[in-house]
Design a protein around this motif. Sequence first.
Motif, PDB file in Angstrom:
ATOM      1  N   GLU A  55       0.857  -1.187   0.000  1.00  8.77           N
ATOM      2  CA  GLU A  55       0.000   0.000   0.000  1.00  8.77           C
ATOM      3  C   GLU A  55       0.898   1.244   0.000  1.00  8.77           C
ATOM      4  O   GLU A  55       1.757   1.371   0.871  1.00  8.77           O
ATOM      5  CB  GLU A  55      -0.928  -0.044   1.226  1.00  8.77           C
ATOM      6  CG  GLU A  55      -1.592   1.269   1.577  1.00  8.77           C
ATOM      7  CD  GLU A  55      -2.377   1.894   0.420  1.00  8.77           C
ATOM      8  OE1 GLU A  55      -3.197   1.193  -0.195  1.00  8.77           O
ATOM      9  OE2 GLU A  55      -2.148   3.094   0.120  1.00  8.77           O
TER      10      GLU A  55
ATOM     11  N   GLY B 282     -19.476  -2.223   0.275  1.00 10.09           N
ATOM     12  CA  GLY B 282     -20.361  -3.345   0.613  1.00 10.09           C
ATOM     13  C   GLY B 282     -19.961  -4.617  -0.118  1.00 10.09           C
ATOM     14  O   GLY B 282     -20.091  -5.730   0.409  1.00 10.09           O
TER      15      GLY B 282
ATOM     16  N   PHE C 184     -22.522   2.341   3.417  1.00 11.77           N
ATOM     17  CA  PHE C 184     -23.701   1.539   3.054  1.00 11.77           C
ATOM     18  C   PHE C 184     -23.256   0.160   2.567  1.00 11.77           C
ATOM     19  O   PHE C 184     -22.320   0.051   1.775  1.00 11.77           O
ATOM     20  CB  PHE C 184     -24.467   2.199   1.893  1.00 11.77           C
ATOM     21  CG  PHE C 184     -25.384   3.329   2.296  1.00 11.77           C
ATOM     22  CD1 PHE C 184     -25.363   3.864   3.565  1.00 11.77           C
ATOM     23  CD2 PHE C 184     -26.276   3.867   1.372  1.00 11.77           C
ATOM     24  CE1 PHE C 184     -26.212   4.917   3.920  1.00 11.77           C
ATOM     25  CE2 PHE C 184     -27.124   4.909   1.709  1.00 11.77           C
ATOM     26  CZ  PHE C 184     -27.093   5.440   2.980  1.00 11.77           C
TER      27      PHE C 184
ATOM     28  N   SER D 254     -11.706   3.268   0.603  1.00  9.21           N
ATOM     29  CA  SER D 254     -12.220   2.312   1.592  1.00  9.21           C
ATOM     30  C   SER D 254     -12.360   2.901   2.986  1.00  9.21           C
ATOM     31  O   SER D 254     -13.051   2.325   3.827  1.00  9.21           O
ATOM     32  CB  SER D 254     -11.336   1.063   1.627  1.00  9.21           C
ATOM     33  OG  SER D 254     -11.413   0.414   0.384  1.00  9.21           O
TER      34      SER D 254
ATOM     35  N   GLY E 298     -18.281  -0.284  -3.912  1.00  4.63           N
ATOM     36  CA  GLY E 298     -17.388  -1.411  -3.662  1.00  4.63           C
ATOM     37  C   GLY E 298     -17.082  -1.676  -2.200  1.00  4.63           C
ATOM     38  O   GLY E 298     -16.409  -2.662  -1.893  1.00  4.63           O
TER      39      GLY E 298
HETATM   40  C1  LIG Z   1     -17.318   9.381  -0.773  1.00  4.37           C
HETATM   41  C2  LIG Z   1     -17.520   7.943  -1.110  1.00  4.37           C
HETATM   42  C3  LIG Z   1     -18.699   7.300  -0.743  1.00  4.37           C
HETATM   43  C4  LIG Z   1     -18.886   5.942  -1.030  1.00  4.37           C
HETATM   44  N1  LIG Z   1     -19.968   5.296  -0.503  1.00  4.37           N
HETATM   45  C5  LIG Z   1     -20.045   3.937  -0.600  1.00  4.37           C
HETATM   46  C6  LIG Z   1     -21.053   3.220   0.102  1.00  4.37           C
HETATM   47  O1  LIG Z   1     -21.832   3.757   0.879  1.00  4.37           O
HETATM   48  N2  LIG Z   1     -21.123   1.865  -0.092  1.00  4.37           N
HETATM   49  C7  LIG Z   1     -20.261   1.211  -0.917  1.00  4.37           C
HETATM   50  O2  LIG Z   1     -20.409  -0.010  -1.071  1.00  4.37           O
HETATM   51  N3  LIG Z   1     -19.262   1.870  -1.535  1.00  4.37           N
HETATM   52  C8  LIG Z   1     -19.106   3.206  -1.396  1.00  4.37           C
HETATM   53  N4  LIG Z   1     -18.086   3.877  -1.996  1.00  4.37           N
HETATM   54  C9  LIG Z   1     -17.173   3.140  -2.868  1.00  4.37           C
HETATM   55  C10 LIG Z   1     -16.167   2.312  -2.092  1.00  4.37           C
HETATM   56  O3  LIG Z   1     -15.542   3.094  -1.093  1.00  4.37           O
HETATM   57  C11 LIG Z   1     -15.104   1.745  -3.052  1.00  4.37           C
HETATM   58  O4  LIG Z   1     -15.750   1.118  -4.146  1.00  4.37           O
HETATM   59  C12 LIG Z   1     -14.213   0.723  -2.377  1.00  4.37           C
HETATM   60  O5  LIG Z   1     -13.706   1.241  -1.175  1.00  4.37           O
HETATM   61  C13 LIG Z   1     -13.068   0.347  -3.308  1.00  4.37           C
HETATM   62  O6  LIG Z   1     -12.122  -0.398  -2.587  1.00  4.37           O
HETATM   63  P1  LIG Z   1     -10.725  -0.738  -3.248  1.00  4.37           P
HETATM   64  O7  LIG Z   1      -9.982  -1.556  -2.276  1.00  4.37           O
HETATM   65  O8  LIG Z   1     -10.965  -1.295  -4.608  1.00  4.37           O
HETATM   66  O9  LIG Z   1     -10.030   0.687  -3.511  1.00  4.37           O
HETATM   67  P2  LIG Z   1      -9.374   1.761  -2.521  1.00  4.37           P
HETATM   68  O10 LIG Z   1     -10.010   1.779  -1.196  1.00  4.37           O
HETATM   69  O11 LIG Z   1      -9.346   3.038  -3.273  1.00  4.37           O
HETATM   70  O12 LIG Z   1      -7.910   1.210  -2.315  1.00  4.37           O
HETATM   71  C14 LIG Z   1      -6.938   1.195  -3.341  1.00  4.37           C
HETATM   72  C15 LIG Z   1      -5.594   1.405  -2.673  1.00  4.37           C
HETATM   73  O13 LIG Z   1      -4.564   1.151  -3.613  1.00  4.37           O
HETATM   74  C16 LIG Z   1      -3.467   1.973  -3.270  1.00  4.37           C
HETATM   75  N5  LIG Z   1      -2.585   2.040  -4.444  1.00  4.37           N
HETATM   76  C17 LIG Z   1      -2.912   2.444  -5.691  1.00  4.37           C
HETATM   77  N6  LIG Z   1      -1.852   2.314  -6.514  1.00  4.37           N
HETATM   78  C18 LIG Z   1      -0.852   1.810  -5.770  1.00  4.37           C
HETATM   79  C19 LIG Z   1       0.508   1.462  -6.064  1.00  4.37           C
HETATM   80  N7  LIG Z   1       1.011   1.561  -7.299  1.00  4.37           N
HETATM   81  N8  LIG Z   1       1.278   0.993  -5.063  1.00  4.37           N
HETATM   82  C20 LIG Z   1       0.781   0.842  -3.800  1.00  4.37           C
HETATM   83  N9  LIG Z   1      -0.500   1.160  -3.473  1.00  4.37           N
HETATM   84  C21 LIG Z   1      -1.295   1.631  -4.447  1.00  4.37           C
HETATM   85  C22 LIG Z   1      -4.133   3.291  -2.897  1.00  4.37           C
HETATM   86  O14 LIG Z   1      -3.272   4.084  -2.095  1.00  4.37           O
HETATM   87  C23 LIG Z   1      -5.388   2.820  -2.178  1.00  4.37           C
HETATM   88  O15 LIG Z   1      -5.236   2.821  -0.776  1.00  4.37           O
HETATM   89  C24 LIG Z   1     -17.884   5.233  -1.757  1.00  4.37           C
HETATM   90  C25 LIG Z   1     -16.696   5.880  -2.126  1.00  4.37           C
HETATM   91  C26 LIG Z   1     -16.500   7.219  -1.769  1.00  4.37           C
HETATM   92  C27 LIG Z   1     -15.182   7.877  -2.123  1.00  4.37           C
END
Ligand SMILES: Cc1cc2nc3c(=O)[nH]c(=O)nc-3n(C[C@H](O)[C@H](O)[C@H](O)COP(=O)(O)OP(=O)(O)OC[C@H]3O[C@@H](n4cnc5c(N)ncnc54)[C@H](O)[C@@H]3O)c2cc1C
Length: 434
Positions: free
Chosen positions: A35, A392, A50, A44, A390
């Motif tokens: 990370e 949930g 939700f 996240s 993403g």
């Molecule tokens: C304001 C807001 C409200 C939302 N509301 C909801 C909700 O109510 N319910 C719901 O289900 N979803 C909701 N979502 C969507 C949800 O938060 C995301 O779909 C989900 O968290 C995605 O998770 P992830 O692990 O794919 O990505 P992320 O949580 O974005 O994690 C990706 C990680 O990869 C790391 N990274 C990227 N590139 C590199 C690299 N080259 N080297 C090392 N690390 C790297 C980043 O630093 C980051 O921490 C919302 C999102 C936001 C922003």
Amino acid sequence: MTPQRYDAAIIGGGIVGCAAAFYLARRGLKVVVLEKGEIAGEQSGRNWGFVRQQGRDPRELPLMIECNRMWRDLPGVLEADIEWRQGGLLYLARDEAQLAKYEAWLDHARNHRIDSRLLSGAEAAAMIPGLRGTWCGALYTPSDGHADPLKTTRAFAAAARRHGADVRTGCVVEAIETAGGGACGVRTEAGPIAAATVLVAAGAWTSRFLRPLLRPLGLDLPQLYVRATVLRTTAAPPALPFGVWSGDIGFRQRRDGTFNVAPGRSSDFYVVPDLVRYLRPFWPAYRRERGDARPYFSRETVDGLAHLVGGQPALVRQMKRHRVFAPPPNRTAAERALTAFKRLLPAFAGLEMREAWAGAIEVTPDEVPVLDAVPGVRNLVVATGFSGHGFGFGPIAGRVMAEMIADGQPSFDLHAFRFTRFAEAGHSHDHDAV
Ligand SMILES: Cc1cc2nc3c(=O)[nH]c(=O)nc-3n(C[C@H](O)[C@H](O)[C@H](O)COP(=O)(O)OP(=O)(O)OC[C@H]3O[C@@H](n4cnc5c(N)ncnc54)[C@H](O)[C@@H]3O)c2cc1C
């Protein structure tokens, strides 16, 4: 020095990467999570919280139903207080047209035996004490819930660690190493790491990060990102066990009595060169969201141009600068959301804004994720494009990716989430959700 060797290297410490690490490590695989900033630093840890089946695109429903079951067990499985509450989810309908959309979606719920149902306006009003406004009805799913995003994602990371996973923060992955047509590890800012499989769960950075690897193969991953703002109020006595969406705003009451409130649909799309690159695949999405999306010029516009000119080294510099990409909240949207919240629920008129924040949500043209192996590159899998829902879905996304890595075969049919769909002739970019 011989580089360390893992069964899987996971890029991204969001809920998807951490959940995948947990399910892999629990099975005894040697896993490393890389990370660039902090666990749950980006989407996240910034979302509303939700956890919903309600309103989802039918392609996601089979997985989300299983995920709903998983959520009920998560506090025990993760041995952590994640503030999970199966309090339900209520979408209010202001007019008949909105109610008709909810009614149409109910067919999907019935097909999948989800407990969603329509409520009359009076029934909905009875559920929310003091609700103002005239409401035609509502869509309600008692089995949906909500949880604390930061606690949940950190709990996955901690549980993965307990099962032996190596979880590293402050570690930018600069490139994926390949040999003989397959991924064989990653190059990080701290040195190389060898891995039998690489999972990219890099949220809003994924498309940009993968581009140098994909381009020579004639592949692309259309992905853009939008800024979404959330605010948190001061605390009130417990009143609402369920999340609410009114069209204008969404809100849920947290365990400490504060409310997370967010502008309903509105979002600010980053004006970056990729907007032009992906204009075609995103055109249907743009038309769908036209009234709700506003262009957002920011430092990202300049950084996007720098990336265009400077390629991967420029992107890596940006990742090091944005260890945690924390966009400033849209203050106007936050103020409006708070005003709308108080207008809707005058009983909470005394609450104030305690804090506001924003996150960058990555979207795909059809607003459902990509959960797939990258065609033409063995041992490389990707989970991205969760398009604002993403959190949930994160536990099941992590689990199926772990199955893909450990068994070569996930327990669900993931055809709808294939990598290549956007390039397929005749693929519809429609999104069938409410
Ligand atoms: C304001 C807001 C409200 C939302 N509301 C909801 C909700 O109510 N319910 C719901 O289900 N979803 C909701 N979502 C969507 C949800 O938060 C995301 O779909 C989900 O968290 C995605 O998770 P992830 O692990 O794919 O990505 P992320 O949580 O974005 O994690 C990706 C990680 O990869 C790391 N990274 C990227 N590139 C590199 C690299 N080259 N080297 C090392 N690390 C790297 C980043 O630093 C980051 O921490 C919302 C999102 C936001 C922003």
